[in-house]
Scaffold this motif. Sequence first.
Motif, PDB file in Angstrom:
ATOM      1  N   ASP A 113      61.577 -60.673 -39.857  1.00 25.89           N
ATOM      2  CA  ASP A 113      60.862 -61.351 -38.757  1.00 25.89           C
ATOM      3  C   ASP A 113      61.785 -62.351 -38.070  1.00 25.89           C
ATOM      4  OD1 ASP A 113      58.554 -60.059 -39.437  1.00 25.89           O
ATOM      5  OD2 ASP A 113      57.463 -61.840 -40.104  1.00 25.89           O
ATOM      6  N   GLU A 114      62.453 -63.123 -38.916  1.00 24.48           N
ATOM      7  CA  GLU A 114      63.331 -64.189 -38.438  1.00 24.48           C
ATOM      8  C   GLU A 114      64.413 -63.603 -37.509  1.00 24.48           C
ATOM      9  OE1 GLU A 114      62.753 -67.223 -39.384  1.00 24.48           O
ATOM     10  OE2 GLU A 114      64.519 -68.171 -38.485  1.00 24.48           O
ATOM     11  N   ILE A 115      65.053 -62.522 -37.973  1.00 24.92           N
ATOM     12  CA  ILE A 115      66.125 -61.922 -37.161  1.00 24.92           C
ATOM     13  C   ILE A 115      65.529 -61.273 -35.909  1.00 24.92           C
ATOM     14  CG2 ILE A 115      68.024 -60.243 -37.128  1.00 24.92           C
ATOM     15  CD1 ILE A 115      68.279 -60.540 -40.140  1.00 24.92           C
ATOM     16  N   ASP A 116      64.441 -60.501 -36.070  1.00 28.84           N
ATOM     17  CA  ASP A 116      63.862 -59.775 -34.930  1.00 28.84           C
ATOM     18  C   ASP A 116      63.381 -60.737 -33.828  1.00 28.84           C
ATOM     19  OD1 ASP A 116      64.321 -57.476 -36.392  1.00 28.84           O
ATOM     20  OD2 ASP A 116      62.221 -57.099 -36.893  1.00 28.84           O
ATOM     21  N   LYS A 117      62.827 -61.888 -34.255  1.00 26.56           N
ATOM     22  CA  LYS A 117      62.260 -62.816 -33.254  1.00 26.56           C
ATOM     23  C   LYS A 117      63.313 -63.689 -32.601  1.00 26.56           C
ATOM     24  CE  LYS A 117      57.631 -63.169 -35.126  1.00 26.56           C
ATOM     25  NZ  LYS A 117      56.675 -63.881 -35.936  1.00 26.56           N
ATOM     26  N   ASN A 118      64.413 -63.910 -33.298  1.00 26.13           N
ATOM     27  CA  ASN A 118      65.387 -64.875 -32.779  1.00 26.13           C
ATOM     28  C   ASN A 118      66.650 -64.251 -32.210  1.00 26.13           C
ATOM     29  OD1 ASN A 118      63.920 -67.318 -33.356  1.00 26.13           O
ATOM     30  ND2 ASN A 118      64.184 -66.739 -35.504  1.00 26.13           N
ATOM     31  N   ARG A 119      66.725 -62.926 -32.179  1.00 24.80           N
ATOM     32  CA  ARG A 119      67.952 -62.337 -31.636  1.00 24.80           C
ATOM     33  C   ARG A 119      68.011 -62.597 -30.128  1.00 24.80           C
ATOM     34  NH1 ARG A 119      65.602 -56.485 -32.837  1.00 24.80           N
ATOM     35  NH2 ARG A 119      64.366 -56.218 -30.961  1.00 24.80           N
TER      36      ARG A 119
ATOM     37  N   LYS B 197      58.630 -60.224 -29.191  1.00 23.50           N
ATOM     38  CA  LYS B 197      57.601 -61.150 -28.667  1.00 23.50           C
ATOM     39  C   LYS B 197      56.622 -60.328 -27.842  1.00 23.50           C
ATOM     40  CE  LYS B 197      60.054 -62.346 -24.469  1.00 23.50           C
ATOM     41  NZ  LYS B 197      60.708 -63.276 -23.638  1.00 23.50           N
ATOM     42  N   PRO B 198      55.391 -60.823 -27.696  1.00 25.78           N
ATOM     43  CA  PRO B 198      54.456 -60.055 -26.869  1.00 25.78           C
ATOM     44  C   PRO B 198      54.836 -60.160 -25.394  1.00 25.78           C
ATOM     45  CG  PRO B 198      53.366 -61.938 -27.959  1.00 25.78           C
ATOM     46  CD  PRO B 198      54.806 -61.998 -28.328  1.00 25.78           C
ATOM     47  N   ALA B 199      54.679 -59.096 -24.629  1.00 30.84           N
ATOM     48  CA  ALA B 199      54.863 -59.175 -23.174  1.00 30.84           C
ATOM     49  C   ALA B 199      53.770 -60.090 -22.635  1.00 30.84           C
ATOM     50  CB  ALA B 199      54.739 -57.781 -22.567  1.00 30.84           C
ATOM     51  N   ASP B 200      54.026 -60.714 -21.480  1.00 34.15           N
ATOM     52  CA  ASP B 200      53.042 -61.652 -20.916  1.00 34.15           C
ATOM     53  C   ASP B 200      51.682 -60.991 -20.711  1.00 34.15           C
ATOM     54  OD1 ASP B 200      54.909 -63.606 -20.914  1.00 34.15           O
ATOM     55  OD2 ASP B 200      55.508 -63.301 -18.814  1.00 34.15           O
ATOM     56  N   ASP B 201      51.714 -59.692 -20.391  1.00 37.38           N
ATOM     57  CA  ASP B 201      50.444 -59.008 -20.106  1.00 37.38           C
ATOM     58  C   ASP B 201      49.999 -58.106 -21.275  1.00 37.38           C
ATOM     59  OD1 ASP B 201      52.631 -57.399 -19.697  1.00 37.38           O
ATOM     60  OD2 ASP B 201      51.866 -56.434 -17.872  1.00 37.38           O
ATOM     61  N   ALA B 202      50.515 -58.379 -22.477  1.00 36.70           N
ATOM     62  CA  ALA B 202      50.094 -57.570 -23.643  1.00 36.70           C
ATOM     63  C   ALA B 202      48.751 -58.073 -24.176  1.00 36.70           C
ATOM     64  CB  ALA B 202      51.150 -57.657 -24.739  1.00 36.70           C
ATOM     65  N   VAL B 203      47.983 -57.142 -24.743  1.00 37.71           N
ATOM     66  CA  VAL B 203      46.753 -57.532 -25.439  1.00 37.71           C
ATOM     67  C   VAL B 203      47.135 -57.737 -26.904  1.00 37.71           C
ATOM     68  CG1 VAL B 203      44.432 -56.802 -26.104  1.00 37.71           C
ATOM     69  CG2 VAL B 203      45.374 -56.112 -23.877  1.00 37.71           C
ATOM     70  N   ILE B 204      46.870 -58.945 -27.418  1.00 37.08           N
ATOM     71  CA  ILE B 204      47.258 -59.237 -28.807  1.00 37.08           C
ATOM     72  C   ILE B 204      46.086 -58.921 -29.739  1.00 37.08           C
ATOM     73  CG2 ILE B 204      47.963 -61.071 -30.409  1.00 37.08           C
ATOM     74  CD1 ILE B 204      49.449 -62.353 -28.026  1.00 37.08           C
ATOM     75  N   ILE B 205      46.354 -58.109 -30.754  1.00 36.21           N
ATOM     76  CA  ILE B 205      45.304 -57.780 -31.737  1.00 36.21           C
ATOM     77  C   ILE B 205      45.746 -58.296 -33.106  1.00 36.21           C
ATOM     78  CG2 ILE B 205      43.954 -55.930 -32.824  1.00 36.21           C
ATOM     79  CD1 ILE B 205      44.413 -54.203 -30.381  1.00 36.21           C
TER      80      ILE B 205
END
Length: 233
Positions: free
Chosen positions: A185-191, A197-205
């Motif tokens: 998670d750490e590597i995937d989110k901070n690269r 990350k969610p796109a601005d127009d993504a629906v988060i479930i």
Amino acid sequence: MKDRITIAIDGPAASGKSTVGEYVAKKLDYLFFDTGIMYRAVTLAVIRKSIKPEAESEVSKLAESIQIDILPPSCPDGRKADVLIDGDDVTWEVRSKEVEANVSLVSTYKGVRDAMTGQQRRIGSRGDVVMVGRDIGTVVFPDADLKVYLEASAEVRARRRYEELLERGINSDFQEILSSTKRRDEIDKNREIAPLKPADDAVIIKTDDLTIEGVVEAILSLVSKIGLIVDGR
Ligand code: DC
């Protein structure tokens, strides 16, 4: 009503993207495309050639030179697709612990991402596809018709991975899986390039308390809202 639809499902490791994406694709008779497999295949090729995962330019060169194919399953051993590297069947090897430990690093490299993103756009642009990954809604198909981002706590995701391995007869250490999930998670989110990350127009479930069927239902009802008819809805 649109006749060619692209559905992007993104989310962290073991958030249920692949299982859910496969069901949704089956329901709609779309192509299911798990882009994580491509990064796993590059990582396996790196390990097989004894290239150090830290050697960015060598890894990138290899990613540009190999042919990765994802084909319908050729045998009934639980696989969702055949994964081939230069014609060699590596379907189960791409799930190995060694691949899992190195894939996040390998997928931070620009050369690797450019090579994989190009191949993913080529396959996905045919439309009628459910594509799952980390950057489908943000980078690969920013114009996708529907963008979904699946979320769940690291503990719930590690538990799912642990049980999935157990079902395949592999006994593993839960704490080890949990810390590997957090590290990824750490590597995937901070690269730097195409971070998770969610796109601005993504629906988060949020899927912690949902069954697979519940998540599939939620996505299918979003699909019917964008103009596709599913089961008469
Ligand atoms: O979904 P997965 O666990 O099979 O993905 C393996 C790795 O591939 C993940 O740690 C990050 C990378 N990945 C990526 O960077 N971009 C994608 N679209 C899909 C996966």
